[in-house]
Write an enzyme that holds these catalytic residues in place. Structure first.
Site, PDB file in Angstrom:
ATOM      1  CG  LEU A 113      77.730 124.320 108.143  1.00  0.00           C
ATOM      2  CD1 LEU A 113      79.029 123.468 107.743  1.00  0.00           C
ATOM      3  CD2 LEU A 113      76.740 123.490 108.750  1.00  0.00           C
ATOM      4  CB  SER A 114      74.665 128.347 112.858  1.00  0.00           C
ATOM      5  OG  SER A 114      73.691 128.866 111.879  1.00  0.00           O
TER       6      SER A 114
END
Length: 385
Positions: free
Chosen positions: A89-90
């Site tokens: 998850l950036s």
């Protein structure tokens, strides 16, 4: 801290630092409506100083919550492949920045490369509208999981498994294209499948992200660097060799005093980016000890350099292999200074069918082109290079 508390902490940090784009308030609203934990698997990963180890929601809920909602500049590792991160998850700040750079409007048809957890596609769909976002993921398991997550969240996104480099010609032309993994060279398919005047946002070279606009004749795309973005590379790209592997057991063949202050090499992102462009195949890491700042360089093949602080403001450069990497570092640094120490925002990219190049301030001042491979990374210690 509980999940709700961690979520509020991240939101406060984003607010305090002014990281929500003022010209695109929809991004903050979408991020609040589609929180990170809805797209996080039950098992996450973190670095314990030696290796990546798991944290399961059921047995370590507080650690899991802290990993889902880290600082604005930190990613959440959701998959480990062969001991290294394979998906994440950036970090919230970069997600917001890249979506802002996309200039997304309602009704735009969007192609995303790199589905991952599905959250970025979900955020884009909140703006573009139902049925207007197609996302491609190379990993079949990730693609299936993201599809289920998106359906559970009520988000109408087409999520397919495939090769992101090939795009999805069946749905072309697209108004917007966005990649969530780093490339060293932009696949021409992304340009060809975007309408004239359309916009493409992608992480380039694992250090910055660029926004390209397709020319009216569709024969090229150009645009400026938009900011920092450290993303994982495309799947199938092998991890580069480490400094220790390049040096091996060989002794230094050259030694000389090194008089330049290395501190900016560790702290100045604009210098880091310029070196990344000027020395594309060289990997640079830095680390401080009681004597001062040190640096390690290698070209991934047979040349290496170690610049070691001796204390009292003195350093020494040891090198091995055919190239003189310490000299090349100083030459590139001098070039950046002679150019007026340009910001990373002074750099831009042009992509054509058979060539692409990065230039500084004007297209007549190219710093890199596809004649040269592109692998420089800037890190913090020699074991992570």
């Amino acid at each position: 801290m509980t999940l709700a508390q961690q979520r509020r902490r991240l939101a406060a940090a984003m607010e305090q630092r002014g990281l929500w784009p003022a010209r695109a308030p929809w991004i903050r609203q979408a991020a609040e409506e589609l929180p990170r934990h809805l797209f996080a698997p039950e098992r996450l990963w973190y670095w314990d100083g030696h290796a990546y180890v798991p944290a399961d929601r059921g047995s370590e809920p507080d650690r899991w919550a802290a990993l889902v909602y880290p600082g604005p500049d930190d990613a959440t590792i959701t998959q480990i492949s062969s001991g290294v991160p394979g998906s994440s998850l950036s970090c919230e700040a970069v997600v917001a920045d890249m979506l802002d750079s996309l200039l997304l409007e309602p009704g735009h048809r969007v192609l995303e490369l790199g589905t991952g957890s599905g959250r970025n596609a979900a955020l884009a769909a909140r703006r573009a509208g139902p049925g207007n976002v197609t996302t491609i993921e190379a990993d079949e398991e990730l693609a299936a999981t993201a599809r289920q997550t998106l359906e559970a969240a009520g988000i109408d996104v087409t999520a397919v498994c495939g090769d992101g480099a090939a795009g999805r010609p069946d749905g072309a032309p697209y108004d917007r294209v966005i990649a969530t993994y780093a490339v060293d060279q932009v696949p021409w398919a992304w340009i060809a499948q975007t309408r004239p005047g359309g916009r493409i946002v992608l992480p380039w070279g694992r250090l910055g992200h660029v926004a390209l606009t397709v020319a009216e004749d569709s024969r090229s795309a150009s645009g400026w660097m938009q900011g920092l973005a450290q993303f994982m590379p495309a799947r199938g790209i092998a991890a580069g060799r480490r400094w220790q592997q390049v040096r091996g057991n060989g002794l230094s063949t050259r030694e000389r005093p090194f008089t330049r202050d290395l501190s900016p090499l560790a702290t100045n992102v604009h210098l880091q980016f310029a070196l990344r462009v000027a020395l594309p195949e060289v990997q640079i890491t830095t680390g401080a000890d009681q004597d001062g700042m040190n640096a390690w360089l290698h070209d991934g093949d047979s040349s290496w350099a170690a610049i070691s602080a001796l204390g009292g403001g003195k350093s020494v450069a040891d090198e091995g292999g055919p190239r003189r990497l310490a000299d090349e570092l100083e030459d590139a640094w001098d070039r950046w200074q002679a150019a007026g120490e340009p910001d990373l925002y002074d750099f831009a990219m042009t992509v054509e069918p058979h060539q692409q190049y990065v230039w500084c301030q004007t297209p007549e001042n190219p710093w890199w082109n596809t004649d040269t491979p592109n692998r420089l990374q800037v890190g913090t210690n020699p074991t992570s290079s």
